[in-house]
Structure formats: C-alpha cells, structure tokens
Design an enzyme around this catalytic site. Structure first.
Site, PDB file in Angstrom:
ATOM      1  N   ASP A 157       0.847  -1.193   0.000  1.00  0.00           N
ATOM      2  CA  ASP A 157       0.000   0.000   0.000  1.00  0.00           C
ATOM      3  C   ASP A 157       0.883   1.243   0.000  1.00  0.00           C
ATOM      4  O   ASP A 157       2.009   1.222   0.509  1.00  0.00           O
ATOM      5  CB  ASP A 157      -0.913  -0.008   1.243  1.00  0.00           C
ATOM      6  CG  ASP A 157      -2.139   0.880   1.084  1.00  0.00           C
ATOM      7  OD1 ASP A 157      -3.255   0.336   0.991  1.00  0.00           O
ATOM      8  OD2 ASP A 157      -1.988   2.117   1.028  1.00  0.00           O
TER       9      ASP A 157
ATOM     10  N   SER B 145     -16.155  -3.664 -10.251  1.00  0.00           N
ATOM     11  CA  SER B 145     -17.189  -2.780  -9.694  1.00  0.00           C
ATOM     12  C   SER B 145     -18.474  -2.964 -10.468  1.00  0.00           C
ATOM     13  O   SER B 145     -18.449  -3.347 -11.646  1.00  0.00           O
ATOM     14  CB  SER B 145     -16.732  -1.315  -9.804  1.00  0.00           C
ATOM     15  OG  SER B 145     -17.803  -0.435  -9.493  1.00  0.00           O
TER      16      SER B 145
ATOM     17  N   TYR C 285     -14.102   6.164 -14.427  1.00  0.00           N
ATOM     18  CA  TYR C 285     -14.028   5.054 -13.467  1.00  0.00           C
ATOM     19  C   TYR C 285     -14.624   3.781 -14.084  1.00  0.00           C
ATOM     20  O   TYR C 285     -14.054   2.690 -13.974  1.00  0.00           O
ATOM     21  CB  TYR C 285     -14.772   5.440 -12.183  1.00  0.00           C
ATOM     22  CG  TYR C 285     -14.737   4.370 -11.119  1.00  0.00           C
ATOM     23  CD1 TYR C 285     -13.545   4.027 -10.486  1.00  0.00           C
ATOM     24  CD2 TYR C 285     -15.901   3.703 -10.739  1.00  0.00           C
ATOM     25  CE1 TYR C 285     -13.515   3.029  -9.506  1.00  0.00           C
ATOM     26  CE2 TYR C 285     -15.875   2.716  -9.758  1.00  0.00           C
ATOM     27  CZ  TYR C 285     -14.680   2.385  -9.154  1.00  0.00           C
ATOM     28  OH  TYR C 285     -14.648   1.402  -8.189  1.00  0.00           O
TER      29      TYR C 285
ATOM     30  N   THR D  18     -22.081  -0.242  -3.993  1.00  0.00           N
ATOM     31  CA  THR D  18     -21.466   0.801  -3.167  1.00  0.00           C
ATOM     32  C   THR D  18     -21.199   0.240  -1.772  1.00  0.00           C
ATOM     33  O   THR D  18     -22.099  -0.272  -1.116  1.00  0.00           O
ATOM     34  CB  THR D  18     -22.384   2.035  -3.080  1.00  0.00           C
ATOM     35  OG1 THR D  18     -22.679   2.477  -4.405  1.00  0.00           O
ATOM     36  CG2 THR D  18     -21.703   3.160  -2.319  1.00  0.00           C
TER      37      THR D  18
HETATM   38  N1  LIG Z   1     -16.020   1.553  -1.956  1.00  0.00           N
HETATM   39  C1  LIG Z   1     -16.808   1.199  -2.959  1.00  0.00           C
HETATM   40  O1  LIG Z   1     -18.005   1.542  -3.004  1.00  0.00           O
HETATM   41  C2  LIG Z   1     -16.267   0.337  -4.070  1.00  0.00           C
HETATM   42  C3  LIG Z   1     -17.209  -0.224  -4.953  1.00  0.00           C
HETATM   43  C4  LIG Z   1     -16.740  -1.039  -5.997  1.00  0.00           C
HETATM   44  C5  LIG Z   1     -15.399  -1.278  -6.136  1.00  0.00           C
HETATM   45  N2  LIG Z   1     -14.510  -0.718  -5.264  1.00  0.00           N
HETATM   46  C6  LIG Z   1     -13.092  -0.992  -5.480  1.00  0.00           C
HETATM   47  O2  LIG Z   1     -12.530  -1.581  -4.324  1.00  0.00           O
HETATM   48  C7  LIG Z   1     -11.163  -1.185  -4.209  1.00  0.00           C
HETATM   49  C8  LIG Z   1     -10.907  -0.621  -2.812  1.00  0.00           C
HETATM   50  O3  LIG Z   1     -11.821   0.434  -2.573  1.00  0.00           O
HETATM   51  P1  LIG Z   1     -12.020   1.052  -1.100  1.00  0.00           P
HETATM   52  O4  LIG Z   1     -13.382   1.649  -1.084  1.00  0.00           O
HETATM   53  O5  LIG Z   1     -11.618   0.094  -0.076  1.00  0.00           O
HETATM   54  O6  LIG Z   1     -10.966   2.269  -1.187  1.00  0.00           O
HETATM   55  P2  LIG Z   1     -10.122   3.035  -0.042  1.00  0.00           P
HETATM   56  O7  LIG Z   1      -9.855   4.383  -0.632  1.00  0.00           O
HETATM   57  O8  LIG Z   1     -10.807   2.942   1.284  1.00  0.00           O
HETATM   58  O9  LIG Z   1      -8.767   2.199   0.026  1.00  0.00           O
HETATM   59  C9  LIG Z   1      -7.897   2.162  -1.067  1.00  0.00           C
HETATM   60  C10 LIG Z   1      -6.514   1.738  -0.597  1.00  0.00           C
HETATM   61  O10 LIG Z   1      -5.670   1.699  -1.778  1.00  0.00           O
HETATM   62  C11 LIG Z   1      -4.461   2.398  -1.473  1.00  0.00           C
HETATM   63  N3  LIG Z   1      -3.918   2.972  -2.711  1.00  0.00           N
HETATM   64  C12 LIG Z   1      -4.423   4.006  -3.422  1.00  0.00           C
HETATM   65  N4  LIG Z   1      -3.611   4.282  -4.459  1.00  0.00           N
HETATM   66  C13 LIG Z   1      -2.580   3.396  -4.399  1.00  0.00           C
HETATM   67  C14 LIG Z   1      -1.416   3.195  -5.182  1.00  0.00           C
HETATM   68  N5  LIG Z   1      -1.116   3.986  -6.232  1.00  0.00           N
HETATM   69  N6  LIG Z   1      -0.584   2.190  -4.847  1.00  0.00           N
HETATM   70  C15 LIG Z   1      -0.851   1.400  -3.761  1.00  0.00           C
HETATM   71  N7  LIG Z   1      -1.927   1.567  -2.973  1.00  0.00           N
HETATM   72  C16 LIG Z   1      -2.780   2.564  -3.289  1.00  0.00           C
HETATM   73  C17 LIG Z   1      -4.840   3.463  -0.474  1.00  0.00           C
HETATM   74  O11 LIG Z   1      -3.717   3.908   0.280  1.00  0.00           O
HETATM   75  C18 LIG Z   1      -5.879   2.724   0.379  1.00  0.00           C
HETATM   76  O12 LIG Z   1      -5.257   2.027   1.442  1.00  0.00           O
HETATM   77  C19 LIG Z   1     -10.881  -0.230  -5.368  1.00  0.00           C
HETATM   78  O13 LIG Z   1     -10.295  -0.941  -6.450  1.00  0.00           O
HETATM   79  C20 LIG Z   1     -12.270   0.247  -5.753  1.00  0.00           C
HETATM   80  O14 LIG Z   1     -12.341   0.644  -7.105  1.00  0.00           O
HETATM   81  C21 LIG Z   1     -14.911   0.092  -4.244  1.00  0.00           C
END
Ligand SMILES: NC(=O)c1ccc[n+]([C@@H]2O[C@H](COP(=O)([O-])OP(=O)(O)OC[C@H]3O[C@@H](n4cnc5c(N)ncnc54)[C@H](O)[C@@H]3O)[C@@H](O)[C@H]2O)c1
Length: 260
Positions: A49, A144, A157, A189
C-alpha cells in the site's frame, strides 16, 4: 507494522493455512477487510500500500505505488522474501473518478487508467513467476458494478473497471494452463473511507447516503466484510473449479428490478 518482519505465529489453522497472499491497497476499506479475513483463515498476508503504516496487525506491510513498475517489482520481491512464496494475489488498490466523458482531461484519464488497470497488470506481471509455482494459485481483481451497469458521472471510473473485467477473463484464459485461477468481484457501493470521502463532499451528506442506499435493492450499503468473504471464496481452495467469473456483491443492484 511498517517493518518487513512478520510476528512469530503458532502453526496457522484454517482453509488458507500454509498459503501466502498479497493484497494491494490493504491498508483501508475493502483491502483491509480482505487482508484481515485471509489472515484470520490461516494465510500469511503481505499488504502492499501507499500507506503501509495503516496495514492490519499481523500482516507484512510493504510500501508500494502500483502506478510505478519499479516500486511494484521491489514490493513483490520483498513479499516473497518475507513470506517465502505467493499463492494468492488480490489486486484491490484503486482510485475513483467522477464526471461525464467530457469532464476529465487526458492527464486525469491516463492517471486513473494507469493506476486502476495498469496497476493490476504490473502487480500480476511481477507475481506470476511465483504464482506458477503454487499448487493453489489464485488471482482476484476488484472490479465494480460500474463495469456492468451505466452509472451517471462515472465515465472514466467505469472505463477502468470495464477494462479490469475484460482483463480478468483474458488472464483466466491465459493462465489456465499455469494452474492459476483468475476471477473478479464486482461490489456495489461499499461502506468504506472512500465512500465517506465522497459523502463529505456532498451538499447534503445524509440525502446522498440515502440515495446510495436506495439504489441497492437490499436497501443498504454493502459492507467491506461481505466483499472480503466473496474474495476469500474465490481465492480459496474450495473454488478450484471457478475461473474467469465476475461475482457481484451488490445487494441485487445489477440484476434485480424489485417493485417499490
Ligand atoms: N467503496 C466502494 O463503493 C467500491 C465499490 C466497488 C469497487 N470498489 C473498489 O474496491 C477497491 C478498494 O476500494 P475502497 O473503497 O476500499 O478504497 P479506499 O480508498 O478505502 O482504500 C484504497 C486503498 O488503496 C491504497 N492505494 C491508493 N492508491 C494506491 C497506489 N497507487 N498504490 C498502492 N496503494 C494505493 C490506499 O492507500 C488505500 O489504502 C478499489 O479498487 C475500488 O475501485 C470500491
């Protein structure tokens, strides 16, 4: 923990005992829940991370920027050094983007695609030689609902997650002969810090949250633990006949049209 030493553990138990996993983006939200779930079920877990200090306890926390190939190679090498093997790769790190197709400039398109799509490519490329040596190799990508349904204000996205879905299937076909299963999970979501940041930007956060909840037929946000369970199923030995699929964890958002 931010160093590269894992705490000593008693012999691990559970379906993932003896297996080692990498989770990118495992310091927050869905990735944190995935890393915790895999560890609880017996895996040794390396969290890669941007913010390794926030990785779950008991994981090997390593800094990485998935948008940088040298950084990814170094982090995967450090994970192999620390864990001795890689059986499971969860490509979870990702960022959001808002707007129609007209609203983001080329640099923003390049940045989001570079992170959300090429991030998967880089980490997988670095991990492949190690996964090929595993008797139980699996890759799970975070897709997603935006890959499979048209959502307003999510052009960039959605394009990035559509690419992850197509890449998942292509990788599954390519690496079948290597004994590596490749699947993705498509959450709706999810209640994570990411969504909290989005709500904080809204004029009326309560109304925005209610709208997001109402959009999902089960009437609430998905939990990170629910997504982690789905990832753990696809990553685990019990899913040995499942490859090339997208598992929706979205309260029915993709497929159901309930009457209100
Ligand atoms: N939250 C939602 O509603 C949702 C829905 C569908 C898909 N997703 C997908 O799930 C995944 C995680 O989402 P989340 O909501 O837990 O996000 P979040 O923002 O809570 O966590 C993301 C994590 O990724 C890390 N990160 C960001 N950029 C990075 C990089 N360049 N290199 C290494 N680490 C990096 C951040 O430090 C963080 O710890 C993503 O791929 C997102 O597209 C999320």
């Amino acid at each position: 923990m931010t160093d590269t030493a894992l705490p000593r553990r008693r012999a691990a138990r559970g379906p993932f005992a003896g297996l080692a996993a990498i989770v990118t983006g495992g310091s927050s939200g869905i990735g944190y829940a995935i890393a915790t779930t895999l560890r609880t079920r017996g895996a040794q877990v390396a969290v890669l991370d941007l913010d390794p200090a926030a990785a779950p306890p008991g994981t090997l926390a390593l800094p990485v920027d998935v948008a940088d190939d040298a950084s990814v190679r170094a982090a995967v090498a450090a994970a192999v050094d620390g864990l001795g093997r890689i059986d499971i790769l969860v490509n979870n790190a990702g960022i959001g983007a808002q707007g129609t197709v007209a609203d983001n400039d080329d640099d923003t398109w390049r940045r989001v695609l570079d992170l959300n799509v090429l991030g998967v490519v880089r980490t997988t490329r670095a991990a492949l030689p190690h996964l090929r040596r595993s008797p139980a190799a699996a890759i799970v990508n975070l897709g997603s609902i935006a890959a499979t349904a048209g959502l307003p204000q999510r052009a960039l996205y959605s394009a990035s997650k559509g690419a992850v879905l197509a890449l998942t299937r292509a990788m599954a076909a390519d690496h079948l002969a290597d004994g590596i299963r490749v699947n993705c999970v498509n959450p709706g979501t999810v209640d994570t810090p990411w969504v909290a940041r989005l709500l904080a930007q809204a004029d009326d956060a309560d109304a925005e949250r209610a709208a997001l909840e109402a959009r999902q037929p089960h009437g609430r946000l998905v939990t990170a633990a629910e997504v982690a369970d789905a990832v753990a199923y696809l990553a685990g030995p019990n899913a040995g006949s499942t490859t090339g699929i997208a598992l929706a964890v979205d309260g029915g958002m993709q497929n159901l049209r309930p009457r209100r």
